[in-house]
Design a protein around this motif. Structure first.
Motif, PDB file in Angstrom:
ATOM      1  N   GLU A   4      78.587  41.906  29.444  1.00 30.93           N
ATOM      2  CA  GLU A   4      78.776  42.925  30.120  1.00 30.93           C
ATOM      3  C   GLU A   4      78.156  43.201  30.205  1.00 30.93           C
ATOM      4  O   GLU A   4      77.917  44.062  28.958  1.00 30.93           O
ATOM      5  CB  GLU A   4      80.706  42.679  30.051  1.00 30.93           C
ATOM      6  N   MET A   5      78.724  45.504  31.602  1.00 35.10           N
ATOM      7  CA  MET A   5      78.365  46.646  30.816  1.00 35.10           C
ATOM      8  C   MET A   5      79.568  46.838  29.920  1.00 35.10           C
ATOM      9  O   MET A   5      79.971  47.330  30.444  1.00 35.10           O
ATOM     10  CB  MET A   5      77.901  47.052  31.979  1.00 35.10           C
ATOM     11  N   LYS A   6      78.658  47.731  28.526  1.00 32.16           N
ATOM     12  CA  LYS A   6      79.741  48.511  27.796  1.00 32.16           C
ATOM     13  C   LYS A   6      78.965  49.730  27.003  1.00 32.16           C
ATOM     14  O   LYS A   6      77.823  49.298  26.608  1.00 32.16           O
ATOM     15  CB  LYS A   6      80.449  47.382  26.524  1.00 32.16           C
ATOM     16  N   GLY A   9      77.351  51.860  29.286  1.00 28.17           N
ATOM     17  CA  GLY A   9      76.121  52.354  29.750  1.00 28.17           C
ATOM     18  C   GLY A   9      75.346  50.941  29.582  1.00 28.17           C
ATOM     19  O   GLY A   9      74.176  51.013  29.319  1.00 28.17           O
ATOM     20  N   LYS A  10      75.473  49.911  28.192  1.00 27.72           N
ATOM     21  CA  LYS A  10      74.316  49.252  27.538  1.00 27.72           C
ATOM     22  C   LYS A  10      75.138  48.069  28.079  1.00 27.72           C
ATOM     23  O   LYS A  10      76.689  47.276  28.121  1.00 27.72           O
ATOM     24  CB  LYS A  10      74.435  49.150  26.382  1.00 27.72           C
ATOM     25  N   MET A  11      74.254  46.581  28.617  1.00 29.53           N
ATOM     26  CA  MET A  11      74.637  45.059  28.607  1.00 29.53           C
ATOM     27  C   MET A  11      74.656  44.961  27.629  1.00 29.53           C
ATOM     28  O   MET A  11      73.866  44.659  26.386  1.00 29.53           O
ATOM     29  CB  MET A  11      73.440  44.852  29.343  1.00 29.53           C
ATOM     30  N   SER A  12      76.263  43.828  26.820  1.00 27.85           N
ATOM     31  CA  SER A  12      76.142  43.949  26.136  1.00 27.85           C
ATOM     32  C   SER A  12      76.638  41.997  26.075  1.00 27.85           C
ATOM     33  O   SER A  12      76.990  42.000  27.095  1.00 27.85           O
ATOM     34  CB  SER A  12      77.682  44.073  24.919  1.00 27.85           C
ATOM     35  N   TYR A  13      76.177  41.191  25.187  1.00 29.56           N
ATOM     36  CA  TYR A  13      76.670  39.365  25.352  1.00 29.56           C
ATOM     37  C   TYR A  13      78.765  39.724  24.628  1.00 29.56           C
ATOM     38  O   TYR A  13      78.033  39.947  23.616  1.00 29.56           O
ATOM     39  CB  TYR A  13      75.463  38.658  24.737  1.00 29.56           C
ATOM     40  N   SER A  14      79.203  38.538  25.469  1.00 28.61           N
ATOM     41  CA  SER A  14      79.989  38.227  25.003  1.00 28.61           C
ATOM     42  C   SER A  14      80.701  36.821  24.779  1.00 28.61           C
ATOM     43  O   SER A  14      80.424  36.224  25.654  1.00 28.61           O
ATOM     44  CB  SER A  14      81.174  39.172  25.178  1.00 28.61           C
ATOM     45  N   GLN A  15      81.001  36.804  24.289  1.00 32.24           N
ATOM     46  CA  GLN A  15      81.660  35.190  23.585  1.00 32.24           C
ATOM     47  C   GLN A  15      83.355  34.748  23.570  1.00 32.24           C
ATOM     48  O   GLN A  15      83.545  35.111  22.049  1.00 32.24           O
ATOM     49  CB  GLN A  15      81.028  34.430  22.345  1.00 32.24           C
TER      50      GLN A  15
END
Length: 337
Positions: A251-253, A255-261
């Protein structure tokens, strides 16, 4: 007695059969008759379900008998539903409890089951030398129902909190013993999108919430964890296999793409049926609601998604197709199926 006729059907019930020397020959001899059904039971310490399957050599089935579900408990005693939940979520569903009216009797019964039946049986059958370690491990699992853990983490906890030195391999063996004795069950983590199981970390649930509470001397009465454990047991009584769901995404958070679980409390499977289920003791705010729905909204398949709320609510389906129902409706009725 001798089976004399092939035109009649015979039903033979053998309780505590392990007390008879060379009982395997008797069981296989009786089971060799096409017109005979043989039912075998035995104590935990000397006779487990896997022993029965071995003895019957592929010709037998296991009938799993669970403690009373909340539905069975409620139907047996005819309490007001809230009073029934108060009693059940405290003392559980071991059948003999319905004959006790005094709380002290119930407490003594449950604690004696732990010490004289389950722990002693586990130690005797598996020739465990460190009985104290098994006992403290059982307490640790009861204390952390519904939490992700693994043998290494449990070993570290026992060492830091209980000052007990034990390696993760031994912990893993002891957990197997406790599961084989039908005290606990484990739920594996399943990646919904990747369609794979994670090899590390599981959740453990006690097979009866009353036994769990008794083990902790009725000190840890967390309604959220108790509700989750009861829901797990209810699904197992209905014949579902239950996993813990994981939904991974990027997800974009800021301005940065982050990985979520994100986690789904239960994925219940039985044949072609599958349900995604969240246990939400309370949804007091929109923020909490969004938190409970976040994982379900990331699932792209069409299987039914359910949120079980601890409050009494009128069941409804929201604009995302997610079904909301109250705890008592979920446990006592089948509209969610």
């Amino acid at each position: 007695s001798q089976i004399k006729s092939d035109t009649e059907n015979y039903y033979i019930f053998l309780d505590e059969i392990q007390e008879l020397e060379n009982f395997e020959r008797l069981v296989n001899g009786l089971n060799g008759h096409d017109n005979t059904d043989v039912y075998v039971t035995g104590s935990n310490s000397r006779f487990l379900s896997k022993d029965i399957r071995t003895i019957f050599r592929g010709r037998g089935d296991e009938i799993r008998v669970f403690p009373l579900s909340f539905r069975e408990f409620y139907q047996a005693l005819h309490y007001d539903v809230r009073e029934a939940w108060k009693v059940y979520s405290t003392f559980g569903g071991m059948p003999r409890l319905i004959h006790y009216t005094d709380d002290e009797q119930k407490i003594n019964y449950l604690q004696n089951l732990w010490d004289k039946t389950y722990i002693d049986d586990v130690v005797e059958r598996n020739k465990v030398r460190n009985e104290l370690a098994v006992s403290r491990l059982a307490t640790s699992l009861c204390s952390s129902i519904g939490s992700l853990t693994n043998p290494a983490r449990i070993a570290n906890t026992l060492e830091s909190v209980q000052k007990m030195k034990i390696d993760s391999k031994t912990v893993s063996s002891y957990i197997d013993y406790l599961e084989n004795a039908f005290l606990f069950e484990s739920a594996e983590r399943y990646d919904v999108k990747g369609r794979r199981y994670y090899e590390t970390n599981k959740k453990y649930y006690c097979i009866d919430i009353g036994l769990r509470n008794a083990r902790l001397n009725f000190r840890q009465q967390e309604p959220t964890h108790i509700m989750e454990n009861v829901l797990y047991n209810h699904l197992r009584v209905l014949g579902y296999l239950v996993d813990v769901g994981i939904v991974e995404s990027r997800e974009m958070k800021d301005g940065k793409m982050s990985y979520s679980q994100r986690e789904i409390d239960f994925i219940a499977n039985k044949g072609s049926r599958k349900y995604y289920i969240q246990s939400a003791y309370s949804i007091p705010s929109e923020e909490k609601r969004e938190q409970e729905l976040a994982s379900l909204l990331k699932i792209s398949d069409s299987f039914k998604k359910i949120v079980v709320v601890g409050d009494e609510i009128m069941p409804y389906t929201d604009d995302n197709g997610i079904y909301f129902t109250g705890l008592f409706d979920f446990l006592l009725k089948d509209e969610w199926l």
